[in-house]
Design a protein around this motif. Structure first.
Motif, PDB file in Angstrom:
ATOM      1  N   MET A   1       0.857  -1.196   0.000  1.00 56.88           N
ATOM      2  CA  MET A   1       0.000   0.000   0.000  1.00 56.88           C
ATOM      3  C   MET A   1       0.887   1.237   0.000  1.00 56.88           C
ATOM      4  SD  MET A   1      -2.977   1.085   2.726  1.00 56.88           S
ATOM      5  CE  MET A   1      -3.943  -0.381   2.373  1.00 56.88           C
ATOM      6  N   SER A   2       0.674   2.136  -0.948  1.00 57.92           N
ATOM      7  CA  SER A   2       1.509   3.327  -1.080  1.00 57.92           C
ATOM      8  C   SER A   2       1.234   4.312   0.040  1.00 57.92           C
ATOM      9  CB  SER A   2       1.261   3.987  -2.446  1.00 57.92           C
ATOM     10  OG  SER A   2      -0.081   4.418  -2.537  1.00 57.92           O
ATOM     11  N   HIS A   3       2.197   5.190   0.218  1.00 58.37           N
ATOM     12  CA  HIS A   3       2.076   6.192   1.278  1.00 58.37           C
ATOM     13  C   HIS A   3       0.871   7.099   1.095  1.00 58.37           C
ATOM     14  CE1 HIS A   3       3.504   8.648   4.579  1.00 58.37           C
ATOM     15  NE2 HIS A   3       3.390   9.716   3.814  1.00 58.37           N
ATOM     16  N   PRO A   4       0.583   7.622  -0.100  1.00 63.28           N
ATOM     17  CA  PRO A   4      -0.622   8.457  -0.271  1.00 63.28           C
ATOM     18  C   PRO A   4      -1.902   7.718   0.085  1.00 63.28           C
ATOM     19  CG  PRO A   4       0.851   8.736  -2.136  1.00 63.28           C
ATOM     20  CD  PRO A   4       1.403   7.589  -1.338  1.00 63.28           C
ATOM     21  N   ARG A   5      -1.949   6.411  -0.218  1.00 58.12           N
ATOM     22  CA  ARG A   5      -3.144   5.643   0.140  1.00 58.12           C
ATOM     23  C   ARG A   5      -3.273   5.529   1.654  1.00 58.12           C
ATOM     24  NH1 ARG A   5      -3.967   0.210  -3.083  1.00 58.12           N
ATOM     25  NH2 ARG A   5      -5.949   0.425  -1.955  1.00 58.12           N
ATOM     26  N   CYS A   6      -2.163   5.410   2.351  1.00 50.36           N
ATOM     27  CA  CYS A   6      -2.197   5.366   3.824  1.00 50.36           C
ATOM     28  C   CYS A   6      -2.705   6.692   4.387  1.00 50.36           C
ATOM     29  CB  CYS A   6      -0.808   5.055   4.372  1.00 50.36           C
ATOM     30  SG  CYS A   6      -0.234   3.385   4.021  1.00 50.36           S
ATOM     31  N   ILE A   7      -2.253   7.786   3.790  1.00 51.43           N
ATOM     32  CA  ILE A   7      -2.718   9.112   4.223  1.00 51.43           C
ATOM     33  C   ILE A   7      -4.219   9.240   4.009  1.00 51.43           C
ATOM     34  CG2 ILE A   7      -2.576  11.589   3.804  1.00 51.43           C
ATOM     35  CD1 ILE A   7      -0.147  10.529   5.228  1.00 51.43           C
ATOM     36  N   GLY A   8      -4.690   8.810   2.867  1.00 51.17           N
ATOM     37  CA  GLY A   8      -6.123   8.879   2.584  1.00 51.17           C
ATOM     38  C   GLY A   8      -6.926   8.009   3.526  1.00 51.17           C
ATOM     39  N   LEU A   9      -6.399   6.785   3.791  1.00 52.57           N
ATOM     40  CA  LEU A   9      -7.087   5.886   4.717  1.00 52.57           C
ATOM     41  C   LEU A   9      -7.125   6.478   6.124  1.00 52.57           C
ATOM     42  CD1 LEU A   9      -8.460   3.166   5.163  1.00 52.57           C
ATOM     43  CD2 LEU A   9      -6.195   2.187   5.622  1.00 52.57           C
ATOM     44  N   ALA A  10      -6.048   7.134   6.539  1.00 58.09           N
ATOM     45  CA  ALA A  10      -6.005   7.761   7.865  1.00 58.09           C
ATOM     46  C   ALA A  10      -7.032   8.888   7.956  1.00 58.09           C
ATOM     47  CB  ALA A  10      -4.609   8.296   8.151  1.00 58.09           C
ATOM     48  N   LYS A  11      -7.179   9.648   6.871  1.00 54.26           N
ATOM     49  CA  LYS A  11      -8.173  10.733   6.870  1.00 54.26           C
ATOM     50  C   LYS A  11      -9.589  10.177   6.972  1.00 54.26           C
ATOM     51  CE  LYS A  11      -5.449  14.091   4.222  1.00 54.26           C
ATOM     52  NZ  LYS A  11      -5.363  14.882   2.969  1.00 54.26           N
ATOM     53  N   ILE A  12      -9.851   9.109   6.208  1.00 53.65           N
ATOM     54  CA  ILE A  12     -11.181   8.500   6.269  1.00 53.65           C
ATOM     55  C   ILE A  12     -11.463   7.934   7.657  1.00 53.65           C
ATOM     56  CG2 ILE A  12     -12.580   6.588   5.387  1.00 53.65           C
ATOM     57  CD1 ILE A  12     -11.195   6.989   2.683  1.00 53.65           C
ATOM     58  N   THR A  13     -10.453   7.270   8.240  1.00 60.10           N
ATOM     59  CA  THR A  13     -10.618   6.697   9.582  1.00 60.10           C
ATOM     60  C   THR A  13     -10.897   7.781  10.616  1.00 60.10           C
ATOM     61  OG1 THR A  13      -9.111   4.888   9.011  1.00 60.10           O
ATOM     62  CG2 THR A  13      -9.519   5.278  11.359  1.00 60.10           C
ATOM     63  N   ALA A  14     -10.145   8.880  10.550  1.00 66.44           N
ATOM     64  CA  ALA A  14     -10.347   9.980  11.501  1.00 66.44           C
ATOM     65  C   ALA A  14     -11.728  10.602  11.325  1.00 66.44           C
ATOM     66  CB  ALA A  14      -9.260  11.035  11.327  1.00 66.44           C
ATOM     67  N   CYS A  15     -12.139  10.776  10.090  1.00 63.42           N
ATOM     68  CA  CYS A  15     -13.467  11.373   9.836  1.00 63.42           C
ATOM     69  C   CYS A  15     -14.579  10.462  10.354  1.00 63.42           C
ATOM     70  CB  CYS A  15     -13.650  11.632   8.342  1.00 63.42           C
ATOM     71  SG  CYS A  15     -12.669  13.001   7.699  1.00 63.42           S
ATOM     72  N   LEU A  16     -14.467   9.163  10.076  1.00 67.29           N
ATOM     73  CA  LEU A  16     -15.486   8.229  10.551  1.00 67.29           C
ATOM     74  C   LEU A  16     -15.525   8.197  12.079  1.00 67.29           C
ATOM     75  CD1 LEU A  16     -15.085   5.218   8.076  1.00 67.29           C
ATOM     76  CD2 LEU A  16     -16.966   6.856   8.211  1.00 67.29           C
ATOM     77  N   GLY A  17     -14.353   8.190  12.703  1.00 66.64           N
ATOM     78  CA  GLY A  17     -14.314   8.203  14.173  1.00 66.64           C
ATOM     79  C   GLY A  17     -14.958   9.451  14.739  1.00 66.64           C
ATOM     80  N   PHE A  18     -14.660  10.594  14.117  1.00 72.64           N
ATOM     81  CA  PHE A  18     -15.247  11.846  14.581  1.00 72.64           C
ATOM     82  C   PHE A  18     -16.763  11.840  14.426  1.00 72.64           C
ATOM     83  CE2 PHE A  18     -16.672  16.202  13.955  1.00 72.64           C
ATOM     84  CZ  PHE A  18     -16.095  16.846  15.037  1.00 72.64           C
ATOM     85  N   LEU A  19     -17.254  11.373  13.279  1.00 69.95           N
ATOM     86  CA  LEU A  19     -18.700  11.358  13.036  1.00 69.95           C
ATOM     87  C   LEU A  19     -19.410  10.397  13.978  1.00 69.95           C
ATOM     88  CD1 LEU A  19     -18.786  11.466   9.128  1.00 69.95           C
ATOM     89  CD2 LEU A  19     -19.358  13.300  10.720  1.00 69.95           C
ATOM     90  N   VAL A  20     -18.805   9.243  14.253  1.00 69.65           N
ATOM     91  CA  VAL A  20     -19.430   8.285  15.179  1.00 69.65           C
ATOM     92  C   VAL A  20     -19.479   8.864  16.588  1.00 69.65           C
ATOM     93  CG1 VAL A  20     -19.189   6.024  16.265  1.00 69.65           C
ATOM     94  CG2 VAL A  20     -18.849   6.265  13.806  1.00 69.65           C
ATOM     95  N   LEU A  21     -18.387   9.493  17.027  1.00 70.61           N
ATOM     96  CA  LEU A  21     -18.383  10.123  18.356  1.00 70.61           C
ATOM     97  C   LEU A  21     -19.427  11.222  18.437  1.00 70.61           C
ATOM     98  CD1 LEU A  21     -14.658  10.498  19.493  1.00 70.61           C
ATOM     99  CD2 LEU A  21     -16.464   9.194  20.599  1.00 70.61           C
ATOM    100  N   LEU A  22     -19.516  12.015  17.375  1.00 67.84           N
ATOM    101  CA  LEU A  22     -20.503  13.089  17.362  1.00 67.84           C
ATOM    102  C   LEU A  22     -21.919  12.525  17.415  1.00 67.84           C
ATOM    103  CD1 LEU A  22     -20.665  16.203  17.125  1.00 67.84           C
ATOM    104  CD2 LEU A  22     -20.947  15.886  14.655  1.00 67.84           C
ATOM    105  N   SER A  23     -22.143  11.437  16.693  1.00 68.06           N
ATOM    106  CA  SER A  23     -23.474  10.817  16.684  1.00 68.06           C
ATOM    107  C   SER A  23     -23.842  10.258  18.051  1.00 68.06           C
ATOM    108  CB  SER A  23     -23.513   9.699  15.639  1.00 68.06           C
ATOM    109  OG  SER A  23     -23.260  10.210  14.344  1.00 68.06           O
ATOM    110  N   THR A  24     -22.879   9.614  18.719  1.00 70.63           N
ATOM    111  CA  THR A  24     -23.170   9.075  20.053  1.00 70.63           C
ATOM    112  C   THR A  24     -23.463  10.191  21.043  1.00 70.63           C
ATOM    113  OG1 THR A  24     -20.800   9.047  20.616  1.00 70.63           O
ATOM    114  CG2 THR A  24     -21.743   7.036  19.678  1.00 70.63           C
ATOM    115  N   THR A  25     -22.763  11.319  20.890  1.00 72.55           N
ATOM    116  CA  THR A  25     -23.001  12.454  21.779  1.00 72.55           C
ATOM    117  C   THR A  25     -24.424  12.982  21.632  1.00 72.55           C
ATOM    118  OG1 THR A  25     -20.671  13.104  21.732  1.00 72.55           O
ATOM    119  CG2 THR A  25     -22.273  14.789  22.348  1.00 72.55           C
ATOM    120  N   TYR A  26     -24.865  13.136  20.395  1.00 69.41           N
ATOM    121  CA  TYR A  26     -26.223  13.647  20.191  1.00 69.41           C
ATOM    122  C   TYR A  26     -27.280  12.610  20.540  1.00 69.41           C
ATOM    123  CZ  TYR A  26     -24.974  18.147  18.279  1.00 69.41           C
ATOM    124  OH  TYR A  26     -24.511  19.434  18.142  1.00 69.41           O
TER     125      TYR A  26
END
Length: 206
Positions: free
Chosen positions: A1-26
């Protein structure tokens, strides 16, 4: 897996984690609002019952007011008489103080018994509140695992981006990480809400 793909995957993971936390809060906020709505529905029931009782007793209250108004007039006349004696004949004033003048009072109106329907409705609200509170903690114990996974994904993704995304944006990643700790992870927002719910008392049935 190339480095740019890892960066993209990390961004998606962080966004999903943030959205799930936000959803649980509400979701937790929604449950707290539902519990408070149940408590205030009991207050509304009592207020409506008291208004109905006052409307039923309104004719009696008008009669009581007329009697109290006459008593007030008698007290004013007695005051004027006693004040005149105080200025002119102190001995007579002192003697009449022992009479302890009191105008006639109305008998106390008895309170009607609570209607079974009214008591039943309060008991139903009380039971629903307790059941909803139990459901809240039952679901929170499960939701805690979801929030833990989401927080791990958010923090892990942001840390990866801070360390390896050399293209820029590290300040933004760090700011999001700090804000996440302040509002959703660090002070344990879910635990604060759960503590508030734990202190909520069920509406009284009396």
């Amino acid at each position: 897996m190339s480095h740019p793909r890892c960066i993209g995957l990390a961004k998606i993971t962080a966004c999903l984690g943030f959205l799930v936390l936000l959803s649980t809060t509400y979701w937790l906020r929604t449950e707290v609002l539902a519990l408070n709505e149940l408590r205030f529905s009991a207050d509304e029931t009592r207020a409506q019952h008291e208004l109905t009782a006052y409307e039923d007793a309104f004719p009696h209250e008008e009669e009581r007011y007329q009697v109290e108004l006459k008593n007030y007039e008698l007290e004013i006349e007695h005051f004027k008489t006693m004040f005149a004696l105080y200025e002119s004949d102190y001995e007579e004033y002192a003697r009449r103080l022992e009479d302890k003048f009191e105008p006639p009072q109305m008998p106390v109106r008895p309170e009607p018994p609570r209607a079974p329907e009214y008591a039943k409705k309060l008991h139903e609200i009380n039971t629903r509140f307790r059941a909803r509170k139990h459901h809240y903690f039952e679901m929170t114990s499960r939701l805690n695992w979801v929030a833990w996974i989401a927080a791990t994904a958010l923090v892990g993704g942001l840390l990866y981006l801070i360390m390896f995304d050399s293209a820029g944006g590290r300040i933004i990643y760090f700011a999001v990480l700090v804000m996440s700790f302040m509002f959703m992870i660090g002070p344990s927002f879910h635990s604060i809400i759960s503590a508030i719910v734990g202190f909520l008392e069920p509406p009284s049935v009396y």
